[in-house]
Scaffold this motif. Structure first.
Motif, mmCIF file in Angstrom:
data_model
loop_
_atom_site.group_PDB
_atom_site.id
_atom_site.type_symbol
_atom_site.label_atom_id
_atom_site.label_comp_id
_atom_site.label_asym_id
_atom_site.label_seq_id
_atom_site.Cartn_x
_atom_site.Cartn_y
_atom_site.Cartn_z
ATOM 1 N N PHE A 13 0.828 -1.200 0.000
ATOM 2 C CA PHE A 13 0.000 0.000 0.000
ATOM 3 C C PHE A 13 0.872 1.265 0.000
ATOM 4 C CE2 PHE A 13 -2.354 3.340 2.274
ATOM 5 C CZ PHE A 13 -3.335 3.534 1.327
ATOM 6 N N SER A 14 2.028 1.204 0.649
ATOM 7 C CA SER A 14 2.902 2.375 0.641
ATOM 8 C C SER A 14 3.374 2.664 -0.773
ATOM 9 C CB SER A 14 4.099 2.142 1.575
ATOM 10 O OG SER A 14 4.920 1.098 1.073
ATOM 11 N N VAL A 17 0.669 4.580 -2.772
ATOM 12 C CA VAL A 17 0.559 6.007 -2.493
ATOM 13 C C VAL A 17 1.593 6.802 -3.273
ATOM 14 C CG1 VAL A 17 0.773 7.750 -0.689
ATOM 15 C CG2 VAL A 17 -0.420 5.615 -0.205
ATOM 16 N N ALA A 27 -5.792 -2.032 1.290
ATOM 17 C CA ALA A 27 -5.322 -0.863 2.024
ATOM 18 C C ALA A 27 -5.406 -1.169 3.510
ATOM 19 C CB ALA A 27 -6.158 0.363 1.689
ATOM 20 N N SER A 29 -5.617 0.230 7.531
ATOM 21 C CA SER A 29 -6.074 1.379 8.315
ATOM 22 C C SER A 29 -4.950 1.864 9.237
ATOM 23 C CB SER A 29 -7.306 0.992 9.141
ATOM 24 O OG SER A 29 -6.972 -0.003 10.102
ATOM 25 N N THR A 31 -6.347 5.057 6.909
ATOM 26 C CA THR A 31 -6.083 5.627 5.590
ATOM 27 C C THR A 31 -7.236 6.557 5.248
ATOM 28 O OG1 THR A 31 -4.959 3.605 4.888
ATOM 29 C CG2 THR A 31 -5.677 5.094 3.153
ATOM 30 N N SER A 32 -6.972 7.575 4.465
ATOM 31 C CA SER A 32 -8.047 8.448 3.980
ATOM 32 C C SER A 32 -7.762 8.836 2.538
ATOM 33 C CB SER A 32 -8.190 9.695 4.856
ATOM 34 O OG SER A 32 -7.033 10.491 4.784
ATOM 35 N N TRP A 33 -8.841 9.032 1.794
ATOM 36 C CA TRP A 33 -8.746 9.458 0.396
ATOM 37 C C TRP A 33 -9.628 10.691 0.206
ATOM 38 C CZ3 TRP A 33 -9.744 4.386 1.846
ATOM 39 C CH2 TRP A 33 -8.788 3.421 1.496
ATOM 40 N N GLN A 121 -12.720 7.741 4.723
ATOM 41 C CA GLN A 121 -11.745 7.385 5.747
ATOM 42 C C GLN A 121 -11.874 5.915 6.120
ATOM 43 O OE1 GLN A 121 -12.931 10.448 8.650
ATOM 44 N NE2 GLN A 121 -10.839 11.231 8.515
#
Length: 822
Positions: A13-14, A17, A27, A29, A31-33, A121
């Motif tokens: 996941f990193s 981004v 993803a 947690s 995390t927010s988009w 979120q």
């Protein structure tokens, strides 16, 4: 191993981004988009739609139709939805092909689109929460006390929240919207609900529900109208626990493979699905099976699962439209036109009335359409078998009835089925091969003023009507004088009475008491119409009240007015008939909403909290602000009615019990409903605190979304107040909160405070319960809940006493019939 998998997911996941074209299906947690045009994984399509991808599970082949989750908008791109969609993607070219525009198979926020800069979120406490750009909460998964580790989109299109042990906590498959993908199940009673149309994604009128025997397509009206059915057969019996799985192009039910049969021919037997396929209930009512072409990237319709003619769909040509040879025509009468096309450029929208219909019977006219068929013939037994003229009269007297379809038996107009329609959808013109052609439609239309009284024929008709009105008036005056003579002594002593009706007037107003709204221990309630206003008429079972007592109590109740009490409009005291006329509440009683029955959308917490406050204020007025204290004695969800804005009003308080202010207690025989009765009923010495206890039970039911006494549950879970006692002692009250309440985490403190208030109202000792004025202050946050509460809400001592089943009928009753097991 679990930690290693979590580490890999976090590591991947990193990369997602920081790498512009790297997609990931998982993803972690928190995390927010933020929904923004600058999001790295954005694709614009030739049809004007846009996707902003958050998670993508690329086809195992490395390219082709794939499932993704993210923000989606259709052209023109003014608002967005958080959705799961199918796109044609490739990891080889690190991009998306525009083979076919995205196919949306699930949407979180259909009723509330979001704007730019909205935020999604992922947190361990709440799971997924979606906020609009102004910060308002739009949607949330809410996972209770579970802790969310991450989220992923599966290769079969399931969006899953998982915990540290990789167990599923929440998944989109359990909350279908309008589509099913391969492997997804639909449980008995679950629905697929189509969108309104291609530019309006709110829930439309068409829905599909799985019941014992198959899939049933309805268009939502009052009552719902059946338009399509797919029978599912096997060598096993099917009951309410039926479960359908759409898998590999076939339908499975109760683990047995099912095919659709019609006239002994197999209509649907799909080939093994090597590519993505899904079924969707579209806004036009068609249940279509879709599949992707792996080479062209196009999504194609494989077949229509409802094997009915296009003209037989309820919305084929909108409201009132008649489908004739694939074209829409509007109903036309011999005396002129009453309808016009809603939009000449869009015939599928149907027709609209030139003069809006009202409830004025004198201005109604029948528009007769012969040789038409209507789709809603699913259950003949559910409709009246009467003669044609009676069918029309029953509709004419019912304000909500817009038309009737009369189906003849053997061409005989004196014997047939009467189909009243509260909402008129599309008709189909006569076709020699079509079923049910031996029928006619009678559409209620409004006569415009210019058509009334213009000729000698109309003049003579008007004169005849005047004569008829005069004769009826004379009859009513005579009957009224008889009644006045009978009641003269006490009517003169009771000024300010509500409107008095004769029994015959209410019998006609309710169409001979045919449309029952509900029934209780005191009587049955029927819908009616009077002076262009809908009314609810309660016909009392008991006639034990003397006429003087009855009229005195009517005067008292009729003189009180409060926004949270259902208004008493009138009464009838005609010989042995006792009737009460109330205002009509369009959203019915509370029990239809808090137990999530009939597939209704669960009420959110602000509405539930407002209902609790409204009921508390209504009871406070009865107990403390009237000249005589009025004790209700039967507070339960069935006696709490909701208007169009979900404002709550207490009903059926009219003939409860009037208590003088100087009396602290009153002795009376038991009255009320098992499950809501306070323990002091065992002594027959009661106060207004019995209402406080019943109110406490209602609060718990609103919070928990179930009945206090639910005999469908196992024996240990049958009595909610007993479970409340156990949970309160083990400090697990939060476990009781209704799982359908989606916004609990936002209002958790307020919800738990109301739960404690309910327990205060449920104190075994009535003197320890709060008054209703104190309850109102707590709800208004002007006071705190009592902290030293007794959590023993039920007694272990079995008791017996002489009580009533229906009001004031002697019977022996165990203590368990009060609030439940003790």
């Amino acid at each position: 191993m679990t930690s290693f998998l979590a580490f890999l997911a976090l590591l991947s996941f990193s990369f997602s981004v920081n790498a512009l074209y790297f997609y990931n299906s998982t993803a972690i947690s928190p995390t927010s988009w933020i929904n923004s045009a600058s999001m790295p994984h954005t694709a614009d399509y030739s049809d004007g739609s846009t996707v902003r991808i958050l998670l993508l599970n690329v086809n195992p082949a490395g390219y082709g139709p794939s499932f993704a989750a993210g923000f989606y908008c259709f052209a023109p791109c003014n608002s967005f939805f958080f959705s799961i969609f199918i796109i044609y993607a490739t990891e080889i070219n690190e991009g998306i092909w525009d083979g076919s525009h995205p196919q949306v198979i699930w949407t979180a926020n259909r009723s509330h689109p979001i704007s730019e800069n909205a935020t999604l979120q992922l947190t361990s406490e709440s799971g997924l929460t979606l906020h609009d750009s102004d910060g308002s909460l739009v949607w949330t998964t809410y996972v209770g006390k579970s802790s969310v580790t991450g989220i992923y989109i599966s290769g079969s299109g399931n969006l899953v929240l998982f915990d540290i042990n990789n167990y599923s906590i929440w998944q989109s498959w359990e909350h279908p919207t309008d589509s099913l993908v391969m492997g997804q199940s639909l449980a008995g009673g679950q629905r697929l609900t189509a969108i309104s149309n291609s530019t309006n994604w709110t829930e439309g009128k068409v829905y599909l529900i799985l019941l014992a025997g198959g899939l049933f397509g309805f268009v939502n009206s009052d009552p719902p109208q059946l338009y399509g059915q797919i029978s599912l057969y096997s060598n096993k019996s099917v009951d309410k626990s039926v479960l359908m799985i759409f898998e590999n192009g076939s339908l499975y039910m109760n683990s047995s493979l099912f095919y659709f049969y019609h006239d002994s021919e197999i209509l649907i037997k799909l080939q093994y699905a090597t590519n993505i396929q899904y079924m969707r209930l579209d806004s036009d009512g068609h249940l279509r099976h879709y599949g992707y072409d792996s080479l062209s990237g196009q999504c194609n319709i494989l077949q229509d699962l409802f094997t009915i003619d296009n003209c037989s769909y309820p919305t084929s040509y909108g409201n009132y439209g008649i489908c004739k040879n694939g074209q829409c025509i509007c109903p036309v009468g011999t005396s002129g036109n009453y309808f016009k096309m809603a939009d000449d450029q869009q015939p599928e929208l149907g027709c609209s009335a030139l003069t809006p219909i009202t409830c004025d019977v004198n201005n109604h006219h029948w528009l007769t359409i012969n040789n038409v068929s209507y789709f809603n013939y699913g259950d003949d037994a559910a409709f009246s078998r009467i003669d044609e003229e009676s069918c029309k009269i029953s509709c004419l007297r019912n304000c909500s009835c817009k038309a009737v379809v009369y189906r003849y038996f053997n061409g005989d107009s004196s014997d047939g089925r009467c189909f009243p329609l509260s909402e008129v959808f599309s008709f189909e013109n006569y076709q020699p091969e079509a079923p049910y052609t031996n029928s006619s439609a009678y559409i209620k239309v409004q006569v415009s003023p210019s058509r009334v009284g213009l000729g000698p024929i109309l003049g003579s008709t008007f004169g005849a009507l005047l004569l008829l009105v005069a004769l009826v008036s004379i009859y009513l005056v005579c009957m009224s004088r008889i009644n006045e003579a009978q009641d003269k002594d006490f009517i003169e002593q009771l000024p300010g009475m509500p409107t008095r009706f004769s029994f015959e007037e209410l019998r006609m107003a309710t169409e001979h008491f045919t449309k029952k709204l509900g029934e209780g221990g005191f009587g049955a309630v029927f819908e009616g119409s009077w002076d262009n206003e809908r009314i609810a008429v309660k016909r009392l079972y008991s006639i034990e009240h003397g006429k003087n007592d009855f009229l005195a109590e009517v005067k008292t109740i009729g003189s009180i007015h409060h926004i949270n009490l259902v208004r008493l409009m009138g009464f009838c005291a005609d010989k042995l008939n006792r009737l009460l006329v109330y205002e009509y509440m369009c959203n019915g009683s509370l029990d239809k909403w808090i137990y999530c029955s009939e597939g209704r959308v669960p009420l959110d917490w602000p509405i539930r909290f407002k209902i609790i406050i409204d009921v508390a204020k209504g009871l406070c007025y009865l107990h403390e602000d009237c000249r005589q204290k009025i004790v209700h004695f039967d507070i339960k969800p069935e006696n709490i009615l909701l208007d169009e804005m979900f404002h709550a009003k207490v009903s059926d308080f009219g003939l409860s019990k009037l208590i003088d202010r100087e009396k602290s207690r009153v002795m009376t025989r038991m009255r009320g409903t098992p499950g809501y009765l306070a323990p002091e009923w065992l002594t027959a010495m009661v106060t207004e605190k019995v209402d406080v206890y019943s109110f406490g039970v209602v609060i718990v039911e609103i919070l928990c979304g179930r009945r206090n006494l639910d005999y469908a549950q196992t024996e240990e879970n049958r009595h909610l107040i007993t479970i409340l006692e156990q949970k309160s002692k083990s400090n697990e009250l939060f476990d009781l909160i209704d799982k359908n309440l989606a916004d609990v985490e936002i209002y958790e403190e307020e919800i738990m405070n109301v739960m404690k208030l309910a327990m205060w109202c449920l104190q075994w000792d009535s003197s320890r319960r709060p008054s209703m004025s104190v309850v109102v202050k707590v709800l208004d946050k002007a006071m705190e809940v009592e902290t030293s509460l007794d959590y023993n809400f039920v007694s272990s001592i079995p008791m017996m006493t002489s009580v009533v089943g229906k009001e004031d009928q002697s019977a022996s009753l165990l203590a368990s019939t009060l609030s439940g097991p003790r």
